[in-house]
Design a protein around this motif. Sequence first.
Motif, PDB file in Angstrom:
ATOM      1  N   SER A  62     -74.631  -3.477  46.524  1.00 46.97           N
ATOM      2  CA  SER A  62     -74.152  -2.206  47.336  1.00 46.97           C
ATOM      3  C   SER A  62     -73.962  -1.123  46.341  1.00 46.97           C
ATOM      4  O   SER A  62     -73.506   0.013  46.898  1.00 46.97           O
ATOM      5  CB  SER A  62     -72.767  -2.650  48.160  1.00 46.97           C
ATOM      6  OG  SER A  62     -71.888  -2.993  47.033  1.00 46.97           O
ATOM      7  N   GLY A  63     -73.691  -1.565  44.963  1.00 41.57           N
ATOM      8  CA  GLY A  63     -73.580  -0.202  44.170  1.00 41.57           C
ATOM      9  C   GLY A  63     -72.098  -0.690  43.651  1.00 41.57           C
ATOM     10  O   GLY A  63     -71.677   0.109  42.421  1.00 41.57           O
ATOM     11  N   LYS A  64     -71.449  -1.220  44.179  1.00 41.59           N
ATOM     12  CA  LYS A  64     -69.887  -1.604  43.899  1.00 41.59           C
ATOM     13  C   LYS A  64     -69.916  -2.456  42.547  1.00 41.59           C
ATOM     14  O   LYS A  64     -70.957  -2.982  42.222  1.00 41.59           O
ATOM     15  CB  LYS A  64     -69.145  -2.039  44.918  1.00 41.59           C
ATOM     16  CG  LYS A  64     -68.904  -1.123  46.323  1.00 41.59           C
ATOM     17  CD  LYS A  64     -67.829  -2.071  47.201  1.00 41.59           C
ATOM     18  CE  LYS A  64     -68.276  -3.326  47.582  1.00 41.59           C
ATOM     19  NZ  LYS A  64     -67.368  -4.025  48.818  1.00 41.59           N
ATOM     20  N   ILE A  65     -69.063  -2.257  41.787  1.00 39.27           N
ATOM     21  CA  ILE A  65     -68.814  -3.207  40.619  1.00 39.27           C
ATOM     22  C   ILE A  65     -67.483  -3.811  40.708  1.00 39.27           C
ATOM     23  O   ILE A  65     -66.417  -3.255  40.977  1.00 39.27           O
ATOM     24  CB  ILE A  65     -68.976  -2.315  39.233  1.00 39.27           C
ATOM     25  CG1 ILE A  65     -70.216  -1.760  39.048  1.00 39.27           C
ATOM     26  CG2 ILE A  65     -68.623  -3.330  38.145  1.00 39.27           C
ATOM     27  CD1 ILE A  65     -70.664  -0.923  38.024  1.00 39.27           C
ATOM     28  N   LEU A  66     -67.428  -5.066  40.688  1.00 44.95           N
ATOM     29  CA  LEU A  66     -66.325  -6.167  40.540  1.00 44.95           C
ATOM     30  C   LEU A  66     -65.616  -6.054  39.310  1.00 44.95           C
ATOM     31  O   LEU A  66     -66.677  -6.402  38.206  1.00 44.95           O
ATOM     32  CB  LEU A  66     -66.636  -7.351  41.179  1.00 44.95           C
ATOM     33  CG  LEU A  66     -65.566  -8.473  40.951  1.00 44.95           C
ATOM     34  CD1 LEU A  66     -64.665  -8.241  42.098  1.00 44.95           C
ATOM     35  CD2 LEU A  66     -66.392  -9.727  41.044  1.00 44.95           C
ATOM     36  N   ILE A  67     -64.582  -5.875  39.095  1.00 46.04           N
ATOM     37  CA  ILE A  67     -63.899  -6.050  37.610  1.00 46.04           C
ATOM     38  C   ILE A  67     -62.691  -7.193  37.897  1.00 46.04           C
ATOM     39  O   ILE A  67     -61.966  -6.876  38.609  1.00 46.04           O
ATOM     40  CB  ILE A  67     -63.274  -4.488  37.332  1.00 46.04           C
ATOM     41  CG1 ILE A  67     -64.473  -3.752  37.173  1.00 46.04           C
ATOM     42  CG2 ILE A  67     -62.522  -4.856  35.882  1.00 46.04           C
ATOM     43  CD1 ILE A  67     -63.875  -2.372  36.957  1.00 46.04           C
ATOM     44  N   GLY A  68     -62.740  -8.052  37.055  1.00 47.00           N
ATOM     45  CA  GLY A  68     -61.753  -9.239  37.219  1.00 47.00           C
ATOM     46  C   GLY A  68     -61.514  -9.856  35.900  1.00 47.00           C
ATOM     47  O   GLY A  68     -62.245  -9.345  34.770  1.00 47.00           O
ATOM     48  N   ALA A  69     -60.689 -10.569  35.811  1.00 49.69           N
ATOM     49  CA  ALA A  69     -59.478 -10.767  36.523  1.00 49.69           C
ATOM     50  C   ALA A  69     -58.577 -11.363  35.696  1.00 49.69           C
ATOM     51  O   ALA A  69     -58.633 -11.964  34.756  1.00 49.69           O
ATOM     52  CB  ALA A  69     -59.690 -11.895  37.778  1.00 49.69           C
ATOM     53  N   THR A  70     -57.156 -11.149  36.236  1.00 48.67           N
ATOM     54  CA  THR A  70     -55.957 -11.793  35.547  1.00 48.67           C
ATOM     55  C   THR A  70     -55.920 -13.115  35.775  1.00 48.67           C
ATOM     56  O   THR A  70     -56.463 -13.749  36.945  1.00 48.67           O
ATOM     57  CB  THR A  70     -54.852 -11.058  35.674  1.00 48.67           C
ATOM     58  OG1 THR A  70     -54.650 -11.201  37.247  1.00 48.67           O
ATOM     59  CG2 THR A  70     -54.711  -9.533  35.630  1.00 48.67           C
ATOM     60  N   VAL A  71     -55.118 -13.813  34.882  1.00 51.90           N
ATOM     61  CA  VAL A  71     -54.606 -15.333  35.123  1.00 51.90           C
ATOM     62  C   VAL A  71     -53.317 -15.215  34.980  1.00 51.90           C
ATOM     63  O   VAL A  71     -52.685 -15.128  33.686  1.00 51.90           O
ATOM     64  CB  VAL A  71     -55.379 -16.426  34.339  1.00 51.90           C
ATOM     65  CG1 VAL A  71     -55.013 -17.515  34.513  1.00 51.90           C
ATOM     66  CG2 VAL A  71     -56.719 -16.158  34.512  1.00 51.90           C
ATOM     67  N   GLU A  72     -52.453 -15.348  36.155  1.00 51.38           N
ATOM     68  CA  GLU A  72     -50.942 -14.944  35.990  1.00 51.38           C
ATOM     69  C   GLU A  72     -50.355 -16.361  36.500  1.00 51.38           C
ATOM     70  O   GLU A  72     -50.889 -16.852  37.531  1.00 51.38           O
ATOM     71  CB  GLU A  72     -50.486 -13.897  36.708  1.00 51.38           C
ATOM     72  CG  GLU A  72     -51.063 -12.686  36.263  1.00 51.38           C
ATOM     73  CD  GLU A  72     -50.972 -11.624  37.057  1.00 51.38           C
ATOM     74  OE1 GLU A  72     -49.725 -11.303  37.488  1.00 51.38           O
ATOM     75  OE2 GLU A  72     -51.935 -10.782  37.584  1.00 51.38           O
ATOM     76  N   ASP A  73     -49.189 -16.963  36.070  1.00 54.52           N
ATOM     77  CA  ASP A  73     -48.762 -18.036  36.526  1.00 54.52           C
ATOM     78  C   ASP A  73     -47.430 -17.227  37.549  1.00 54.52           C
ATOM     79  O   ASP A  73     -46.423 -16.877  36.725  1.00 54.52           O
ATOM     80  CB  ASP A  73     -47.888 -18.916  35.388  1.00 54.52           C
ATOM     81  CG  ASP A  73     -48.859 -19.753  34.999  1.00 54.52           C
ATOM     82  OD1 ASP A  73     -49.739 -20.536  35.739  1.00 54.52           O
ATOM     83  OD2 ASP A  73     -48.985 -19.910  33.696  1.00 54.52           O
ATOM     84  N   ALA A  74     -47.479 -16.760  38.531  1.00 55.41           N
ATOM     85  CA  ALA A  74     -46.882 -16.049  39.427  1.00 55.41           C
ATOM     86  C   ALA A  74     -46.403 -16.832  40.728  1.00 55.41           C
ATOM     87  O   ALA A  74     -45.862 -16.115  41.570  1.00 55.41           O
ATOM     88  CB  ALA A  74     -47.330 -14.728  39.826  1.00 55.41           C
ATOM     89  N   GLY A  75     -46.457 -17.968  40.838  1.00 56.24           N
ATOM     90  CA  GLY A  75     -46.209 -18.842  41.946  1.00 56.24           C
ATOM     91  C   GLY A  75     -47.348 -18.237  43.273  1.00 56.24           C
ATOM     92  O   GLY A  75     -48.414 -18.218  42.732  1.00 56.24           O
ATOM     93  N   PHE A  76     -46.894 -18.108  44.327  1.00 56.41           N
ATOM     94  CA  PHE A  76     -47.651 -17.831  45.336  1.00 56.41           C
ATOM     95  C   PHE A  76     -47.532 -16.459  45.706  1.00 56.41           C
ATOM     96  O   PHE A  76     -47.983 -15.727  46.780  1.00 56.41           O
ATOM     97  CB  PHE A  76     -47.175 -18.649  46.613  1.00 56.41           C
ATOM     98  CG  PHE A  76     -47.606 -20.200  46.552  1.00 56.41           C
ATOM     99  CD1 PHE A  76     -48.909 -20.492  47.038  1.00 56.41           C
ATOM    100  CD2 PHE A  76     -46.613 -20.878  46.168  1.00 56.41           C
ATOM    101  CE1 PHE A  76     -49.095 -21.955  46.725  1.00 56.41           C
ATOM    102  CE2 PHE A  76     -46.776 -22.390  46.104  1.00 56.41           C
ATOM    103  CZ  PHE A  76     -48.295 -22.707  46.281  1.00 56.41           C
TER     104      PHE A  76
END
Length: 186
Positions: A62-76
């Motif tokens: 689509s031309g969009k670009i995905l940028i990721g991602a954090t990995v966090e211990d933040a519960g739910f």
Amino acid sequence: AVTNAAPNKERLVAHKAVNCQGSWAGAPVRPRKGQMLYVQPAQAVLNHVVRAPEVYIVPRSSGKILIGATVEDAGFDKTVEPTVIQNLLNLAAKYIPGLASAQIIESWAGLRPGTPDDLPILGAAEIPGVFLATGHFRNGILLAPVTAAIMSALVMGRPAPFDLASCSPGRWQQEGSVQRASSVKE
């Protein structure tokens, strides 16, 4: 029979059940929060995936670009933090400078099911008739076909097509593990 309450308070009864509830499967599975975003650059700046230690960048058709991602211990907690999203964009722009001026069009946070040793949990629970297929972390979609093959064999009473020792539900031998997700009536 294995029984469990459905969201509408209806009781479900089955001779066999698979706990494949991801981050909600129960201990030792825990949610690992991942924040990510989509940007829309003014012009095409990337036509292949870039994977760096602190960020990944994935162009979409689509031309969009995905940028990721954090990995966090933040519960739910699935709160999206603007400073974290901006930091991800800045990290991506280190590798693809054309992204620095790209418009952020969407951001979100998801929960991935993690385990203490980062391996999935696959196999029979201590509760007769209950099987576990969870803890796939970032690889759930990639491991879905092999997990389906493993679980269908186990549920049908056949041996697993692969050695599951490293993914055994009993490898932690702790009270209150994911096996508590359902109750049993003899």
